[in-house]
Design a protein around this motif. Structure first.
Motif, PDB file in Angstrom:
ATOM      1  N   GLU A 196       9.607   5.998  -5.425  1.00  0.00           N
ATOM      2  CA  GLU A 196       9.318   5.519  -6.786  1.00  0.00           C
ATOM      3  C   GLU A 196      10.122   4.266  -7.114  1.00  0.00           C
ATOM      4  O   GLU A 196       9.615   3.332  -7.758  1.00  0.00           O
ATOM      5  CB  GLU A 196       9.623   6.625  -7.792  1.00  0.00           C
ATOM      6  N   ASP A 197      11.393   4.227  -6.647  1.00  0.00           N
ATOM      7  CA  ASP A 197      12.246   3.070  -6.938  1.00  0.00           C
ATOM      8  C   ASP A 197      11.676   1.799  -6.324  1.00  0.00           C
ATOM      9  O   ASP A 197      11.700   0.728  -6.937  1.00  0.00           O
ATOM     10  CB  ASP A 197      13.665   3.311  -6.400  1.00  0.00           C
ATOM     11  N   VAL A 198      11.150   1.908  -5.090  1.00  0.00           N
ATOM     12  CA  VAL A 198      10.603   0.735  -4.401  1.00  0.00           C
ATOM     13  C   VAL A 198       9.376   0.206  -5.137  1.00  0.00           C
ATOM     14  O   VAL A 198       9.160  -1.005  -5.248  1.00  0.00           O
ATOM     15  CB  VAL A 198      10.230   1.100  -2.937  1.00  0.00           C
ATOM     16  N   LEU A 199       8.560   1.124  -5.666  1.00  0.00           N
ATOM     17  CA  LEU A 199       7.306   0.741  -6.317  1.00  0.00           C
ATOM     18  C   LEU A 199       7.463   0.410  -7.798  1.00  0.00           C
ATOM     19  O   LEU A 199       6.502  -0.035  -8.431  1.00  0.00           O
ATOM     20  CB  LEU A 199       6.286   1.878  -6.164  1.00  0.00           C
ATOM     21  N   ARG A 200       8.684   0.603  -8.334  1.00  0.00           N
ATOM     22  CA  ARG A 200       8.886   0.416  -9.777  1.00  0.00           C
ATOM     23  C   ARG A 200       8.460  -0.978 -10.260  1.00  0.00           C
ATOM     24  O   ARG A 200       7.799  -1.079 -11.311  1.00  0.00           O
ATOM     25  CB  ARG A 200      10.337   0.696 -10.144  1.00  0.00           C
ATOM     26  N   PRO A 201       8.798  -2.063  -9.569  1.00  0.00           N
ATOM     27  CA  PRO A 201       8.363  -3.382 -10.069  1.00  0.00           C
ATOM     28  C   PRO A 201       6.843  -3.510 -10.205  1.00  0.00           C
ATOM     29  O   PRO A 201       6.357  -4.179 -11.121  1.00  0.00           O
ATOM     30  CB  PRO A 201       8.903  -4.350  -8.997  1.00  0.00           C
ATOM     31  N   TYR A 235      -0.540  -1.818  -0.263  1.00  0.00           N
ATOM     32  CA  TYR A 235       0.802  -2.346  -0.028  1.00  0.00           C
ATOM     33  C   TYR A 235       1.439  -1.663   1.182  1.00  0.00           C
ATOM     34  O   TYR A 235       1.097  -0.516   1.515  1.00  0.00           O
ATOM     35  CB  TYR A 235       1.705  -2.104  -1.249  1.00  0.00           C
ATOM     36  N   ALA A 236       2.373  -2.360   1.806  1.00  0.00           N
ATOM     37  CA  ALA A 236       3.183  -1.785   2.888  1.00  0.00           C
ATOM     38  C   ALA A 236       4.654  -1.938   2.513  1.00  0.00           C
ATOM     39  O   ALA A 236       5.069  -2.977   1.989  1.00  0.00           O
ATOM     40  CB  ALA A 236       2.897  -2.501   4.198  1.00  0.00           C
ATOM     41  N   PHE A 237       5.456  -0.871   2.761  1.00  0.00           N
ATOM     42  CA  PHE A 237       6.887  -0.938   2.473  1.00  0.00           C
ATOM     43  C   PHE A 237       7.590   0.126   3.319  1.00  0.00           C
ATOM     44  O   PHE A 237       7.107   1.237   3.476  1.00  0.00           O
ATOM     45  CB  PHE A 237       7.165  -0.706   0.983  1.00  0.00           C
ATOM     46  N   GLU A 238       8.716  -0.251   3.928  1.00  0.00           N
ATOM     47  CA  GLU A 238       9.534   0.692   4.709  1.00  0.00           C
ATOM     48  C   GLU A 238       8.682   1.530   5.678  1.00  0.00           C
ATOM     49  O   GLU A 238       8.831   2.738   5.781  1.00  0.00           O
ATOM     50  CB  GLU A 238      10.310   1.626   3.759  1.00  0.00           C
ATOM     51  N   GLU A 239       7.757   0.884   6.364  1.00  0.00           N
ATOM     52  CA  GLU A 239       6.845   1.547   7.299  1.00  0.00           C
ATOM     53  C   GLU A 239       5.983   2.612   6.615  1.00  0.00           C
ATOM     54  O   GLU A 239       5.497   3.550   7.245  1.00  0.00           O
ATOM     55  CB  GLU A 239       7.617   2.156   8.474  1.00  0.00           C
ATOM     56  N   LYS A 240       5.817   2.472   5.323  1.00  0.00           N
ATOM     57  CA  LYS A 240       4.944   3.355   4.562  1.00  0.00           C
ATOM     58  C   LYS A 240       3.818   2.539   3.940  1.00  0.00           C
ATOM     59  O   LYS A 240       3.833   1.306   3.977  1.00  0.00           O
ATOM     60  CB  LYS A 240       5.730   4.101   3.477  1.00  0.00           C
ATOM     61  N   SER A 241       2.855   3.239   3.356  1.00  0.00           N
ATOM     62  CA  SER A 241       1.709   2.561   2.752  1.00  0.00           C
ATOM     63  C   SER A 241       1.485   3.076   1.335  1.00  0.00           C
ATOM     64  O   SER A 241       1.770   4.227   1.016  1.00  0.00           O
ATOM     65  CB  SER A 241       0.445   2.806   3.590  1.00  0.00           C
TER      66      SER A 241
END
Length: 295
Positions: free
Chosen positions: A2-7, A57-63
């Motif tokens: 959740e923190d990564v996607l907050r913006p 989106y892609a982030f930290e090897e996640k989608s």
């Protein structure tokens, strides 16, 4: 996560058109509810430039998948049951933003399931049940057993959804688990179709007999919404009238077969209107007088 996607979601929350934002995380390695993405952000807007807008989106090897959806589209999905995972999103997603308790009001409405919405959904499922049953019966009579099996399976699915709605619940993705507790006789039909060791033609024959009974038992509830609309005027309805009636648009291509089925069951009657051709008449539809008296 959740923190990564907050913006991303905070930017959407700042838009005045945004009504609510939900987050749905993948439950397992094979999770159809999130289309295999690790997380879905579901944003409902009052009015979007387009009904559905999706970004990946892609982030930290996640989608992640961002869905921005017009509230009219959400209402259509819920009414027609045409995007069933949205029900789970609305009921079980984590609320990240909720303008004026919009999401909370949605959840209360889904749990209460107002009777008028219930009637519409029962009508839709009943029409689909009738079409699948008739098409399956046609294939069965032609000894096309695998095609008959396919249609009967779909017919049972609509019967299960109809039973769930009739009991005041929205059908979930796991329909058979729901119906097992709500109407076990319908679940038993499904189990006999897919699990019995009887020859396929014998299984189908028994299922058609049972389906006759269930369709008859659901007739009153299944036709209730259509009857309510037709009774809004004293005169009969042409097919053009019916197709132009906004409340009946939800039936789509199943409207004609439902009308004919209800004529055969003496729920509707046909009024013949003369044309310029000798011996040729327009067919108009109205509720049988004896049905009106009962109502």
């Amino acid at each position: 996560m959740e923190d990564v996607l907050r913006p991303i979601y905070q930017e959407r929350a700042s838009h005045p058109q945004t009504l609510g934002i939900l987050m749905i995380e993948k439950g397992s390695d094979y999770s159809p509810e999130t289309d295999l993405f690790d997380v879905v952000l579901f944003v409902i807007v009052r009015e979007g430039e387009e009904p559905i807008f999706i970004k990946h989106y892609a982030f930290e090897e996640k989608s992640a998948s961002l869905h921005i959806v017009d509230e009219r589209q959400v209402k259509e999905w819920v009414l027609l049951g045409s995007n069933r995972k949205v029900m789970n999103w609305l009921l079980n997603g984590k609320v990240l933003f909720d303008r004026n308790e919009y999401i909370e009001q949605w959840r209360q409405r889904l749990l209460q399931f107002p009777i008028e919405e219930r009637k519409v959904k029962m009508g839709i499922e009943f029409a689909k049940l009738v079409r699948r049953y008739i098409e399956g019966r046609s294939f069965f009579e032609k000894d096309q057993w695998l095609d008959a099996y396919n249609h009967v399976l779909h017919a049972l699915h609509h019967l299960a959804r109809l039973s769930i709605i009739e009991n005041g619940f929205y059908p979930e993705v796991t329909v058979w688990n729901q119906v097992k507790h709500i109407e076990p006789q319908v679940h038993k039909l499904y189990a006999e179709l897919v699990g019995s060791e009887e020859p396929l033609d014998k299984r189908l024959q028994l299922l058609f007999l049972a389906s006759d009974f269930f369709i008859h038992s659901k007739l009153k509830q299944g036709a209730s919404h259509l009857i309510h609309v037709l009774e809004k005027k004293e005169t009969s309805w042409s097919m053009a009238d019916l197709l132009n009636e906004q409340e009946l648009a939800v039936y789509g291509v199943d409207l004609a077969i439902l009308l004919e089925f209800l004529v055969e069951k003496h729920i509707l009657s046909v009024e013949k209107i003369a044309t310029k051709g000798q011996g040729v008449f327009h067919r108009h539809y109205m509720v049988e007088k004896k049905i009106k008296k009962r109502c």
